[in-house]
Design a protein around this motif. Structure first.
Motif, PDB file in Angstrom:
ATOM      1  N   ASP A   1       0.682  -1.163  -0.161  1.00 48.33           N
ATOM      2  CA  ASP A   1       0.007  -0.110   0.028  1.00 48.33           C
ATOM      3  C   ASP A   1       0.953   1.158  -0.016  1.00 48.33           C
ATOM      4  O   ASP A   1       2.053   1.148   0.159  1.00 48.33           O
TER       5      ASP A   1
ATOM      6  N   ALA B   1      -4.243   7.197   3.354  1.00 47.98           N
ATOM      7  CA  ALA B   1      -4.068   6.404   2.241  1.00 47.98           C
ATOM      8  C   ALA B   1      -4.016   7.047   1.005  1.00 47.98           C
ATOM      9  O   ALA B   1      -4.771   7.669   0.707  1.00 47.98           O
TER      10      ALA B   1
ATOM     11  N   SER C   1      -4.571   1.739  -1.164  1.00 47.45           N
ATOM     12  CA  SER C   1      -4.608   0.696  -0.327  1.00 47.45           C
ATOM     13  C   SER C   1      -4.268  -0.388  -0.971  1.00 47.45           C
ATOM     14  O   SER C   1      -4.148  -0.530  -2.223  1.00 47.45           O
ATOM     15  N   ASP C   2      -3.882  -1.407  -0.208  1.00 51.28           N
ATOM     16  CA  ASP C   2      -3.481  -2.644  -0.789  1.00 51.28           C
ATOM     17  C   ASP C   2      -4.599  -3.574  -1.502  1.00 51.28           C
ATOM     18  O   ASP C   2      -4.163  -4.230  -2.450  1.00 51.28           O
TER      19      ASP C   2
END
Length: 184
Positions: free
Chosen positions: A97, A105, A108-109
């Motif tokens: 991420d 963020a 995000s992953d």
């Protein structure tokens, strides 16, 4: 008469031809622009490193390590048994991420699919490429990258702007060694 005229014309042509001369530039630039750029970049790097050092000082729960490549990191999950790290040509599968230094963020992953990357044979931002070389299969590491180790001056032309340092948590899922590395 024709011979004299022809000889005179040949001599005239011989002496009228000369090699081209380099012209001087209309305006000359000193190194001021380059020197100003160097100073600006040094200030940016110093400010980013100061921000990162402040994060490290305020976080007493983790052991931060300094990479000789110009970034900092800590292990979320560490493998103390294995000694295998990715080498040139190995294919690694990982997810990661990207966040700002204050934790917001960027990607995000979940937004970034699992990546498959041939070490040093494909394009990847320098900090992550160097960070993967420190990892073993199954490890999760959080990296703090100054902007020059992340996306630098240009950003990613989407969500990451100019000179943005990032935090990235990376999980190395799998290392597939290239055939000639398996003997090492």
């Amino acid at each position: 008469m024709k011979k004299t005229l022809f000889s005179l014309l040949a001599i005239l042509l011989m002496f009228s031809c000369k090699s081209p001369e380099a012209r001087k530039p209309v305006t000359q630039r000193s190194g001021d622009y380059i020197n100003e750029s160097i100073e600006r970049n040094k200030k940016i790097v110093a400010a980013e490193e100061e921000q990162i050092m402040k994060i490290i000082e305020e976080d007493s729960t983790r052991e931060y390590l300094s990479s000789p490549n110009g970034f900092w990191y800590y292990y979320n999950t560490k493998d103390t048994a294995s000694t295998v790290t990715p080498q040139f040509g190995d294919v690694v599968e990982f997810d990661y991420d990207l966040r700002t230094l204050d934790g917001r963020a960027i990607y995000s992953d979940e937004e970034i699919p699992v990546q498959s990357y041939a070490m040093d044979k494909e394009k990847l931002f320098s900090g992550l490429r160097e960070g993967l070389k420190l990892m073993k299969e199954g490890e999760t590491v959080t990296f703090l990258f100054p902007s020059h180790k992340a996306f630098g001056y240009y950003g990613d032309k989407k969500r990451i702007g100019t000179d943005v340092p990032v935090i990235s948590t990376v999980t190395l899922k799998k290392i597939t060694q290239e055939n000639n590395n398996q003997n090492n």
